[in-house]
Enzyme design. Structure first.
Site, PDB file in Angstrom:
ATOM      1  N   CYS A  20      99.413  21.387  71.069  1.00 18.67           N
ATOM      2  CA  CYS A  20      99.086  20.248  70.196  1.00 18.67           C
ATOM      3  C   CYS A  20     100.158  19.878  69.180  1.00 18.67           C
ATOM      4  CB  CYS A  20      97.779  20.538  69.459  1.00 18.67           C
ATOM      5  SG  CYS A  20      96.366  20.838  70.541  1.00 18.67           S
ATOM      6  N   HIS A  64      96.680  17.529  62.739  1.00 18.97           N
ATOM      7  CA  HIS A  64      97.237  18.809  63.198  1.00 18.97           C
ATOM      8  C   HIS A  64      98.733  18.943  62.940  1.00 18.97           C
ATOM      9  CE1 HIS A  64      96.675  22.314  66.280  1.00 18.97           C
ATOM     10  NE2 HIS A  64      96.832  22.716  65.027  1.00 18.97           N
TER      11      HIS A  64
END
Length: 572
Positions: free
Chosen positions: A96, A152
């Site tokens: 990610c 993130h």
């Protein structure tokens, strides 16, 4: 261009299971959809900077879109891709944070210090503050910028938040994965907190709304309140289809015939996300943006195969440098594309979106030297040759070193125990431990052990730390040519050495107890001040949590971690 035959299955068995229903080289499996007669034809050179909608999905496998022969229904993605340009030589990162950081900065991980793992919730770490981000460049060009979805990229200081990194508005989560309804996230037993934010505030009032729907509705609201005469950039980073596997029941019911429970839930989430993209596209047309818009669709990494995803027929999964971890689903849909309805095999990487989109916006790139991305719009819109000829997938000096790697195996110029991967032209090199390396047909995703699974296990990977593939001729990475072509191995190792000389130190600080949600009213959020260094060791009694909820996904995450550990220990 030759494509080597698959090994490990009989051809009859493959055909009986429908695994060869998708021809890798076929330009399209989706019939051309007639152009909407209401859509206006635009001049080749558009008069105004285009509206840009960038859609990023989470953990969607390469096989998990209709036009790649999937059993999952994605009619919207299929139609948008068929009418636009499919990117079938498109690369992302295996996890990610790296993909998101490279999208936002246009730079490889080695040039931002984020080359190892992800940014954990309790780490005093974030996207380096000296990096000029994509939304900041678009703001300079006169764009209104908005982010909806998963960040993130760190949040330990307020300076790290999306609204401080170039976005005018933000609705979404700051950590890596949350419950789709309650927005709980646990980073270990007892370390749980709420994670849904509106701007820089906790969005307690939005709890209970399914995130995929919530995010699509927010995009529609943004479009309704903005003028199509002014350029807008919306970054839609869906949480879907990352774990936990949650979907409204009506979508699961569509896949009731699927025997594999994880696959069934995962398929429902993909279809739900597809409908969200449909609603966003509809809003673009309703509010007058569509004719001057560019829609980019991208996945962030390969699918997680033991959580319902499928990267078939590619090798590997999320978290690996095999093609199943780094080759993404990607397409561009826009009335402004000159050569529509085609498949592009131009080499494109996620870092390329930064210079491509800034150039489309008529922004200034002269004050951001050293980008690793290229402007690939001519390759996408006009079918010209891509300016990109190589991709550094990564160099991670902190990842567990391969047991059998050595400097000697690397011709004395590279320690092959170090995890690294690079593609130059048609050649791809991997060193160290590339990650779990099997080919996993979608029907066997969680049936451990299974006969099909066992047939596809590797038997020739012992005592290795170097692999070489002609990725053009062998996209499934079946035939390691490292011993036959030591000259190519040496050339690519030399290129790794050259890249490594430009790398900055890895940013991966120890977790800090101050980040615990109990210190922040029960929610994940910034916890360090401007004066706090990364080694700050403050200690306080937990504050009484406001609206604190019991995390419902800790046990599930613990289960998957244990399962992943078992799989990794059995890896060949």
């Amino acid at each position: 261009m030759a494509v080597y035959a698959l090994t490990g299955f009989s051809l009859v068995s493959l055909l009986s299971f429908g695994y060869l229903s998708w021809d890798w080289m076929k330009p399209s499996l989706v019939a051309d959809v007639a152009t909407d007669p209401m859509e206006k034809s635009l001049p080749p050179a558009f008069a105004r900077p285009p509206h840009i909608i960038f859609i990023l999905t989470d953990d969607q496998g390469y096989h998990d879109v209709g036009y790649h022969g999937s059993d999952i229904q994605t009619p919207t993605l299929d139609r948008l891709a068929a009418e636009g340009v499919k990117l079938e030589n498109y690369y992302i990162q295996p996890i990610c944070t790296p993909s998101r950081s490279q999208l936002i900065t246009g730079r490889y991980q080695i040039h931002t210090g984020l080359q190892h793992s992800i940014i954990r919730p309790r780490q005093p770490n974030c996207l380096p503050l000296d990096q000029v981000t994509l939304p900041q460049k678009l703001q300079e060009a006169g764009y209104s910028t908005h982010m909806v979805g998963k960040w993130h990229l760190g949040f330990y200081k307020k300076e790290c938040l999306p609204t401080r990194r170039g976005f005018d508005t933000f609705l979404g989560s700051l950590t890596g994965n949350v419950d789709y309804y309650t927005y709980d996230n646990c980073d270990g037993p007892g370390v749980c907190g709420y994670d849904l934010h509106e701007g820089e505030d906790v969005a307690w009032d939005q709890s209970g709304k399914y995130s995929t729907f919530l995010y699509a509705q927010r995009v529609s609201k943004i479009l309704a309140s903005h003028s199509p005469k002014e350029p807008i950039f919306i970054y839609v980073a869906f949480q879907a289809v990352h774990t936990p596997l949650q979907s409204p029941k009506e979508y699961i019911y569509r896949y009731r015939s699927m025997g594999n429970v994880a696959r069934r839930k995962y398929a429902a989430m993909v279809t739900c996300m597809d409908e969200a993209v449909k609603n966003i596209t509809w809003a673009l047309k309703k509010y007058g943006y569509y004719d001057n818009s560019v829609i980019v669709f991208s996945t962030d990494n390969g699918g997680q195969t033991f959580s319902g995803g499928s990267n078939w027929p590619l090798r590997g999964r999320k978290g690996t440098y095999w093609e199943g971890g780094v080759r993404g689903i990607g397409f561009v849909h826009s009335p402004l594309i000159k050569r529509k309805r085609r498949t592009s095999w131009a080499l494109v990487h996620i870092t390329d979106w930064y210079p491509t989109l800034v150039s489309l916006a008529r922004g200034n790139l002269s004050n951001v030297p050293g980008l690793d991305g290229y402007d690939v719009w001519p390759a996408i819109s006009e079918g010209k040759e891509s300016p990109r000829t190589e991709i550094l997938h990564n160099i991670d000096p902190l990842y567990n070193h391969a047991k059998y790697g050595s400097l000697e195996d690397g011709f004395g110029i590279w320690n092959t125990a170090v995890q690294a991967s690079i593609r130059v032209g048609e050649w791809k090199l991997l060193t160290g431990d590339p990650g779990y390396s099997d080919w996993i047909p979608p029907q066997t995703l969680t049936n451990f052990p299974g006969s099909w699974w066992n047939l596809e296990r590797l038997t020739d990977g012992l005592r290795k730390s170097v692999w070489l593939f002609n990725i053009t001729a062998d996209p499934y990475e079946r035939y390691d040519l490292s011993e036959q072509r030591p000259d190519v191995v040496r050339t690519l190792l030399t290129r790794l050495v050259q890249y490594n000389r430009t790398a900055i130190p890895v940013r991966y600080p120890a977790e800090n107890p101050r980040a615990h949600p109990d210190f922040n009213g029960g929610a994940w959020g910034p916890w360090a001040s401007e004066d706090d260094g990364e080694e700050w060791e403050g200690s306080r009694e937990p504050l009484k949590s406001r609206n604190k909820k019991k995390c419902k996904i800790c046990k599930l995450r613990s289960f998957f971690r244990k399962l992943n550990t078992r799989l990794m220990s059995n890896r060949i």
